[in-house]
Write an enzyme that holds these catalytic residues in place. Structure first.
Site, PDB file in Angstrom:
ATOM      1  N   HIS A  97       0.901  -1.366   0.014  1.00  0.00           N
ATOM      2  CA  HIS A  97       0.048  -0.007   0.253  1.00  0.00           C
ATOM      3  C   HIS A  97       0.798   1.156  -0.032  1.00  0.00           C
ATOM      4  O   HIS A  97       2.132   1.286   0.732  1.00  0.00           O
ATOM      5  CB  HIS A  97      -0.895  -0.048   1.162  1.00  0.00           C
ATOM      6  CG  HIS A  97      -1.456   0.987   1.662  1.00  0.00           C
ATOM      7  ND1 HIS A  97      -2.464   2.104   0.629  1.00  0.00           N
ATOM      8  CD2 HIS A  97      -1.880   1.679   2.695  1.00  0.00           C
ATOM      9  CE1 HIS A  97      -2.742   2.808   1.322  1.00  0.00           C
ATOM     10  NE2 HIS A  97      -2.682   2.915   2.476  1.00  0.00           N
ATOM     11  N   GLU A  99       0.182   4.695   0.601  1.00  0.00           N
ATOM     12  CA  GLU A  99      -0.065   5.895   1.365  1.00  0.00           C
ATOM     13  C   GLU A  99       1.388   6.268   2.019  1.00  0.00           C
ATOM     14  O   GLU A  99       2.349   5.562   2.228  1.00  0.00           O
ATOM     15  CB  GLU A  99      -1.053   5.570   2.592  1.00  0.00           C
ATOM     16  CG  GLU A  99      -1.597   7.235   2.890  1.00  0.00           C
ATOM     17  CD  GLU A  99      -2.873   6.941   3.657  1.00  0.00           C
ATOM     18  OE1 GLU A  99      -3.316   5.899   4.041  1.00  0.00           O
ATOM     19  OE2 GLU A  99      -3.323   7.844   4.236  1.00  0.00           O
ATOM     20  N   ASP A 101       2.805   7.108   4.773  1.00  0.00           N
ATOM     21  CA  ASP A 101       3.165   6.404   5.923  1.00  0.00           C
ATOM     22  C   ASP A 101       4.018   5.096   5.570  1.00  0.00           C
ATOM     23  O   ASP A 101       4.638   4.470   6.530  1.00  0.00           O
ATOM     24  CB  ASP A 101       2.480   6.229   7.115  1.00  0.00           C
ATOM     25  CG  ASP A 101       1.075   5.427   6.560  1.00  0.00           C
ATOM     26  OD1 ASP A 101       0.733   5.632   5.317  1.00  0.00           O
ATOM     27  OD2 ASP A 101       0.327   4.899   7.194  1.00  0.00           O
ATOM     28  N   TYR A 211      -9.134   2.075  15.182  1.00  0.00           N
ATOM     29  CA  TYR A 211      -8.658   2.026  13.693  1.00  0.00           C
ATOM     30  C   TYR A 211      -9.960   1.430  12.890  1.00  0.00           C
ATOM     31  O   TYR A 211      -9.789   2.373  11.727  1.00  0.00           O
ATOM     32  CB  TYR A 211      -7.529   0.939  13.802  1.00  0.00           C
ATOM     33  CG  TYR A 211      -6.465   1.130  12.711  1.00  0.00           C
ATOM     34  CD1 TYR A 211      -5.382   1.972  12.740  1.00  0.00           C
ATOM     35  CD2 TYR A 211      -6.894   0.402  11.457  1.00  0.00           C
ATOM     36  CE1 TYR A 211      -4.401   1.848  11.653  1.00  0.00           C
ATOM     37  CE2 TYR A 211      -5.927   0.326  10.543  1.00  0.00           C
ATOM     38  CZ  TYR A 211      -4.670   1.268  10.374  1.00  0.00           C
ATOM     39  OH  TYR A 211      -4.113   1.262   9.414  1.00  0.00           O
TER      40      TYR A 211
HETATM   41 FE1  FEO Z   1      -3.286   3.827   4.567  1.00  0.00          FE
HETATM   42 FE2  FEO Z   1      -1.147   3.269   6.869  1.00  0.00          FE
HETATM   43  O1  FEO Z   1      -1.548   4.112   5.323  1.00  0.00           O
END
Ligand code: FEO
Length: 414
Positions: A97, A99, A101, A211
């Site tokens: 993924h 993103e 981070d 979360y």
């Molecule tokens: Fe969707 Fe931890 O980034």
């Protein structure tokens, strides 16, 4: 003093060399624990217990790096990775993924090893290109594609929209079986001890719920399908390694079972009352309504939150756990309060399912708030139990009695 300095210097060096934490014979954690993180996605999500950006290194006949870390830690990540391994021996990078981070350290890393193939979904490639504008060596994968590492094999499973279009998980069939799930099954929880059975179980499960509620809940119908797919694959799973927080080692499937529960319009026997107040009138209404609920449903857990003071994401997590919610605001400037307006926008985005609701609030002259709140609750997918309750100025005892009766009727209507 000099010798003490030497000892300190030695221990610092040793600490730096211990960046990696060995998980199994072939797999090490090489991520970053972020003890200082207090918010995520800008200020959209509070992270009271910090977080981590988990990256993993698999050393079989081929060497693979799975995911990287957030951009502020890119130089630290690459420098520490170099202490663990010669970067030129990395054969593949898998990006589950992209993103920032997780992909944030790619530019720093690929400055050193620009030709290493990056395995990701087609959407993943588009997102990396869109973020970093580099023509790296992308290899697109889809569900069922495999990559042999020598003795063991990686299998890729697309997890699109859990929670971005590019998301996927990678299954490693060595060392008893490991699922690298990226955001799915993660929690914003900083710990140096890595595993779920080395931390407070209640704290980590709360963070996993928060979360799920705040990041994954909008995609629950997809989550249900993907979780079932994972179960149907009958994989050996010794570890579930998400990209944030603890690794699920003790009973790793417990978090998969939880996702199945949470994704299916989750609710507990709870009612959450959320209000904002200017001169305490709407607060008094909230407390009288809570008394009324307890009169007729003493077994129901009632939570009262002032959204202007309480953490919005914790309040949303309480709402997500609830079977019904009451939302209150005084009328201000012919509308409702800033804090309640923000909350309603978030409630709409999170797509809570099968929850009932009603509105309340005090007013001085025009009194639009309750009607507006009712409309916005409906727009957010809540089933309205009634038309709402408004009270003029400061509620006196008869008005508070009305509020209490309103609470009783609300609880009976569930
Ligand atoms: Fe969707 Fe931890 O980034």
């Amino acid at each position: 003093m000099r010798s003490l300095n030497r000892i300190f210097a030695k221990s610092t060096t040793k600490k730096k060399q211990n960046m990696a934490k060995k998980l199994t014979e072939h797999v090490s954690w090489v991520g970053k624990v972020d003890w200082e993180l207090t918010s995520f996605h800008g200020d959209e999500l509070s992270t009271h217990r910090g977080s981590s950006y988990n990256s993993y290194l698999i050393r079989d006949e081929k060497t693979v790096l799975i995911d990287t870390v957030w951009k502020p830690y890119d130089e630290e990540f690459v420098s520490r990775l170099k202490q663990e391994i010669d970067l030129k021996t990395i054969d593949y990078i898998v990006m589950n993924h992209n993103e920032i981070d997780h992909s944030g350290a790619l530019p720093e890393l690929l400055r050193e090893i620009p030709d290493v193939p990056i395995y990701c979904t087609k959407k993943g490639e588009a997102i990396i290109r869109g973020h970093y504008h580099q023509d790296w060596n992308f290899v697109n994968v889809k569900t069922g594609d495999t990559l042999s590492l020598g003795k063991a094999t990686l299998t890729f499973v697309e997890m699109n929209m859990l929670h971005w279009p590019d998301s996927m998980l990678t299954y490693y069939d060595g060392d008893g079986g490991i699922v690298f799930s990226n955001d799915a099954f993660g929690q914003h929880f900083a710990t140096e001890s890595l595993y779920n059975d080395t931390v407070c179980e209640a704290e980590v499960m709360y963070e996993a719920e928060k979360y799920y509620c705040n990041i994954l809940n909008p995609y629950s119908p997809l989550a249900l399908k993907k979780v079932q797919l994972i179960k149907d694959m009958n994989l050996n799973i010794a570890l579930i390694c998400p990209s944030h927080g603890v690794i699920w080692k003790n009973n790793p499937m417990q978090i998969v079972e939880k996702y199945q529960l949470w994704a299916d319009a989750y609710q507990e026997n709870q009612i959450t009352i959320v209000y904002d107040t200017m001169w305490q009138s709407t607060r008094k209404m909230a407390e009288a309504i809570a008394d009324g609920i307890r009169d007729v449903a003493p077994e129901t857990f009632v939570k009262i939150c002032n959204i202007a003071h309480d953490d919005k994401n914790d309040v949303l997590t309480d709402m997500w756990r609830s079977k019904a919610v009451l939302v209150g605001s005084p009328t201000i400037n012919y509308g409702h309060s800033f804090a309640i307006a923000g909350l309603l926008e978030m409630m709409k985005g999170l797509k809570f399912k099968k929850k009932k609701a009603a509105a309340f609030g005090s007013y001085g002259w025009s009194g639009e708030a309750v009607k507006q709140l009712s409309a916005r609750l409906q727009e957010a997918g809540f089933e309205l139990v009634n038309e709402g309750l408004s009270k003029l100025w400061v509620p006196d005892q008869p008005a508070l009695d009305d509020c209490r009766e309103y609470g009783r009727e609300f609880a009976k209507a569930l």
